[in-house]
Design an enzyme around this catalytic site. Structure first.
Site, PDB file in Angstrom:
ATOM      1  N   ASP A 226      42.617  39.735  37.373  1.00  0.00           N
ATOM      2  CA  ASP A 226      42.919  41.143  37.136  1.00  0.00           C
ATOM      3  C   ASP A 226      41.795  41.716  36.278  1.00  0.00           C
ATOM      4  O   ASP A 226      40.857  41.000  35.899  1.00  0.00           O
ATOM      5  CB  ASP A 226      44.286  41.283  36.464  1.00  0.00           C
ATOM      6  CG  ASP A 226      44.973  42.595  36.791  1.00  0.00           C
ATOM      7  OD1 ASP A 226      44.304  43.523  37.282  1.00  0.00           O
ATOM      8  OD2 ASP A 226      46.193  42.711  36.537  1.00  0.00           O
TER       9      ASP A 226
ATOM     10  N   GLU B 151      42.366  44.606  33.661  1.00  0.00           N
ATOM     11  CA  GLU B 151      42.701  45.229  32.379  1.00  0.00           C
ATOM     12  C   GLU B 151      42.552  44.284  31.195  1.00  0.00           C
ATOM     13  O   GLU B 151      42.332  44.725  30.065  1.00  0.00           O
ATOM     14  CB  GLU B 151      44.124  45.789  32.413  1.00  0.00           C
ATOM     15  CG  GLU B 151      44.307  47.010  33.288  1.00  0.00           C
ATOM     16  CD  GLU B 151      44.662  46.675  34.714  1.00  0.00           C
ATOM     17  OE1 GLU B 151      44.983  47.596  35.484  1.00  0.00           O
ATOM     18  OE2 GLU B 151      44.597  45.476  35.095  1.00  0.00           O
TER      19      GLU B 151
ATOM     20  N   HIS C 169      43.361  42.976  41.356  1.00  0.00           N
ATOM     21  CA  HIS C 169      43.466  44.252  40.646  1.00  0.00           C
ATOM     22  C   HIS C 169      43.427  45.417  41.631  1.00  0.00           C
ATOM     23  O   HIS C 169      42.549  45.489  42.491  1.00  0.00           O
ATOM     24  CB  HIS C 169      42.319  44.413  39.650  1.00  0.00           C
ATOM     25  CG  HIS C 169      42.263  45.779  39.029  1.00  0.00           C
ATOM     26  ND1 HIS C 169      43.206  46.220  38.124  1.00  0.00           N
ATOM     27  CD2 HIS C 169      41.409  46.813  39.215  1.00  0.00           C
ATOM     28  CE1 HIS C 169      42.922  47.465  37.768  1.00  0.00           C
ATOM     29  NE2 HIS C 169      41.834  47.857  38.426  1.00  0.00           N
TER      30      HIS C 169
ATOM     31  N   HIS D  31      47.103  41.322  31.760  1.00  0.00           N
ATOM     32  CA  HIS D  31      47.593  42.257  30.743  1.00  0.00           C
ATOM     33  C   HIS D  31      49.093  42.087  30.553  1.00  0.00           C
ATOM     34  O   HIS D  31      49.779  41.456  31.372  1.00  0.00           O
ATOM     35  CB  HIS D  31      47.298  43.701  31.174  1.00  0.00           C
ATOM     36  CG  HIS D  31      47.846  44.022  32.534  1.00  0.00           C
ATOM     37  ND1 HIS D  31      49.169  44.362  32.754  1.00  0.00           N
ATOM     38  CD2 HIS D  31      47.248  44.029  33.743  1.00  0.00           C
ATOM     39  CE1 HIS D  31      49.357  44.563  34.048  1.00  0.00           C
ATOM     40  NE2 HIS D  31      48.211  44.364  34.675  1.00  0.00           N
TER      41      HIS D  31
ATOM     42  N   HIS E 154      51.207  47.447  31.688  1.00  0.00           N
ATOM     43  CA  HIS E 154      51.986  48.047  32.767  1.00  0.00           C
ATOM     44  C   HIS E 154      52.484  46.922  33.654  1.00  0.00           C
ATOM     45  O   HIS E 154      52.117  45.757  33.460  1.00  0.00           O
ATOM     46  CB  HIS E 154      51.148  49.048  33.577  1.00  0.00           C
ATOM     47  CG  HIS E 154      50.057  48.412  34.378  1.00  0.00           C
ATOM     48  ND1 HIS E 154      48.860  48.011  33.819  1.00  0.00           N
ATOM     49  CD2 HIS E 154      49.982  48.083  35.693  1.00  0.00           C
ATOM     50  CE1 HIS E 154      48.100  47.476  34.755  1.00  0.00           C
ATOM     51  NE2 HIS E 154      48.757  47.498  35.898  1.00  0.00           N
TER      52      HIS E 154
ATOM     53  N   GLU F 212      53.594  41.310  35.389  1.00  0.00           N
ATOM     54  CA  GLU F 212      52.834  40.582  36.398  1.00  0.00           C
ATOM     55  C   GLU F 212      52.687  39.110  36.035  1.00  0.00           C
ATOM     56  O   GLU F 212      52.683  38.239  36.908  1.00  0.00           O
ATOM     57  CB  GLU F 212      51.478  41.258  36.586  1.00  0.00           C
ATOM     58  CG  GLU F 212      51.607  42.638  37.202  1.00  0.00           C
ATOM     59  CD  GLU F 212      50.359  43.496  37.064  1.00  0.00           C
ATOM     60  OE1 GLU F 212      49.238  42.936  37.099  1.00  0.00           O
ATOM     61  OE2 GLU F 212      50.505  44.726  36.915  1.00  0.00           O
TER      62      GLU F 212
END
Length: 279
Positions: A12, A14, A65, A109, A121, A139
């Site tokens: 990912d 972030e 992502h 994240h 998020h 996630e």
């Protein structure tokens, strides 16, 4: 069949060092190209660490992502195979179905509602919360559960302090690499990118070396699933899907997956419905 160690790296953006703002993570943002270069470099560090520990390992990298088209293929370590593009049945964890012995989360994240967490998020801004069997998951939790369904341990995670704590709560034996400390949703105290990469490389080698001590996250079925959605219109669309019901309150949908794979696929569909605006 092969006796080679099979490793999946789910990447990912972030949670990459130096990244703090959404414009660094979305195509079209003035700093997105820099962000994807930083992401690619951290993935390469993880690959190097895996291959330091087991030089003949079979490594796949899932670009996980947004568009799933962020990693720079020409800059990626040539010893790996890259999984990119969407939609795909296992989303961020594509590659599990091919048989894997260990999973690494790079650049992850914290979940929606956690904080402080950099760009925290769950999958999309359309989602306020996801609950499996009544427990809120992001996630990290979703993907660790999916890996667990296939009997695969998550041996390493990198990201900010909130993301690392989230993984350790689920998988206490996992190695974590804190590349930044969250000061808020869009602020952090971050390591220099090269220092982050050095730590990721060392930690990936360590994690692969001790992979047999890490247990997969236990999963079973059926999986009771609830999703709190930002837009009531998305709820209206989701209830058109067989098996999806509206919960009291107008922002929550519920459904039951026969297992985590079925639940995961339906979560992906509901998230995509969140991109549709009223005609």
């Amino acid at each position: 069949m092969t006796d080679r160690l099979r490793v999946l790296i789910s990447a990912d953006l972030e949670g990459v060092s130096g990244i703090v703002h959404v414009v660094e993570t979305n195509p079209g943002g003035y700093d997105y190209e820099r962000g994807r270069a930083l992401m690619t470099a951290e993935v390469n560090a993880a690959v190097a660490g895996v291959l330091d520990a087991v030089p003949d390992a079979d490594v796949r990298v899932a670009d996980a992502h947004g568009t799933f088209r962020n990693l720079l293929p020409e800059e990626l370590d040539r010893r790996v195979r890259l999984i990119r593009g969407k939609p795909r049945p296992l989303g961020m964890m594509a590659g599990l179905e091919a048989g894997v012995d260990a999973v690494l989360f790079i650049g992850y994240h914290a979940r929606a509602g956690a904080g402080p967490g950099v760009l925290a998020h769950t999958i999309s801004d359309a989602v306020l919360d996801v609950r499996l069997q009544g427990a809120s998951v992001g996630e990290i939790g979703l993907n660790a559960a999916l890996a667990g369904h296939f009997g695969v341990p998550v041996v390493l995670g990198s990201g900010d302090d909130a993301a690392c704590a989230e993984l350790r709560a689920l998988v206490p034996a996992a190695v974590t690499v804190e590349v930044k400390r969250a000061l808020g949703q869009a602020a952090a105290e971050t390591l220099h990118p090269q220092e982050a990469r050095d730590r990721i490389r060392r930690s990936a080698a360590e994690a692969i070396g001790r992979r047999n001590r890490v247990r997969p996250v236990p999963t079973g079925g059926p999986v009771e699933t609830e999703i709190d959605l930002y837009g009531p219109y998305t709820v209206d669309l989701a209830t058109l899907v067989p098996g999806v019901s509206r919960a009291p309150g107008g922002r929550t949908v519920t459904f039951t997956g026969e297992d985590i794979v079925a639940a995961y696929r339906l979560i992906q569909l509901v998230v995509q419905l969140g991109q549709i605006k009223p005609g």
